[in-house]
Design an enzyme around this catalytic site. Sequence first.
Site: not given
Ligand code: ZN
Length: 451
Positions: A166, A168, A316
């Site tokens: 998690h 950039g 995601d």
């Molecule tokens: Zn994510």
Amino acid sequence: MTAQTRRPLYIRMLGDVRVRRQVGFDPEPRGSPPYLCIDFRTLHTCLGPLAGAADSAPERRVHRLLSFQRYLHSSRLLRGPPQQIPLHLLDEDYTGQARCMLDKVGSWNFDIFLFDKFTNGNSLITLTFHLLNQYGLVELFQLDVVKLWRFLVMVQEDYHSHNPYHNGVHAADVTQAMYCYMREPVLSKYLTSCDLLIGLLAAVTHDLGHPGVNQPFLIKTDHYLATLYKNTSVLENHHWKSAVGLLRETELLSHLPAEDSLNMERQLGSLILATDISQQNEYLSRFRTHLDQDDLCLSHAHHRHFILQMALKCADICNPCRPWELSKQWSEKVTEEFFHQGDIEKKHNLEVSPLCDRDKNTMGDIQIGFMSYVVEPLFSEWARFSDTRLSQTMLGHLGLNKASWGSLQLGQRQTSGPEEPAEPGGSGDPGVTTASGGTGPKDIPQGNRGS
Ligand SMILES: [Zn+2]
């Protein structure tokens, strides 16, 4: 237990449904302090083996980017507001190779890891700046380019670079995927400039300030964020509020009418909150119902917003739908983050979270379960909504990657001795039926995977 009944079980375990039911959903009232001043590094300093890892590279990058800001600011004063930002101004942060890659930014094979190298670790800033500029959103919304640049630098800095997953680069990857989805014909012809801006900003900030541990960890360690957000979508609320904090601090949207900027903040929150994977079933069944009834009308703003939520959810968790070489790297990174959490839990005599025990779980098991119970159902519906070459490509990669993990698992078992007995009622899938390894669907949940 059938796959149909396993999936809800799996999804429910992604978040603490029991706690949510007790507390209920109560969004943070507007008007609360916009900037939380949270420093999760404290968490890592106290608990993590990676604690205290001095990371001077980002500081150097920021210094360089701030220098660029000063240059841009002075040039802007001299020449007035730029119409299109000439990207070659980014000098060393924007090499010819990165520029070549951006020519194919809509490709599903886009290698974000390589792009991150070419941009000296500034993939999120460079990619977002490029996409906003390409859509003409900088000019259309009259965004102050210095404020925008400062906002993007601060966003990238607020992603913790020491998180294996998690960080950039994940945010940049999700942003690139979101761009691909928003280009799909079924959606693109209806999207307004506001939709595009919010969709991109949501992707960019959707995991802002992620601490590298999941919600159950924050709850069981009595972290103040869990209390602040009443054990409900703790991480997602934190990401949203952090994003709003940076928007206000940089005054990026302050030139817009207050009502508009507040509305954009609310939409941003609605998109980010949709990435809470513990609510996957609710979103998926609503999506399925719309598709069954064929009643989506994307000229209606609320339907477009719902599809943007689904698009961001897909973006995601799209790692398993990428080509194997990219997908495998993401698998390694997310597993490292899971196991790191498990190590912290062991060190502090906490119950080890499902899938976080490096002695009991394997990468292949985690991946196959995740693909079977979360990714496949979502992307199958997405392909119904957008039946394009991209959707078929993603489903194709998903099938191939799942088979690859299955082969790897099988190879490992054959070299390590007799195969362990499958769980009664199992489907024979090596990733969901192994009993002793803790890799059945009950052990798959990882809210932070999709947060
Ligand atoms: Zn994510």
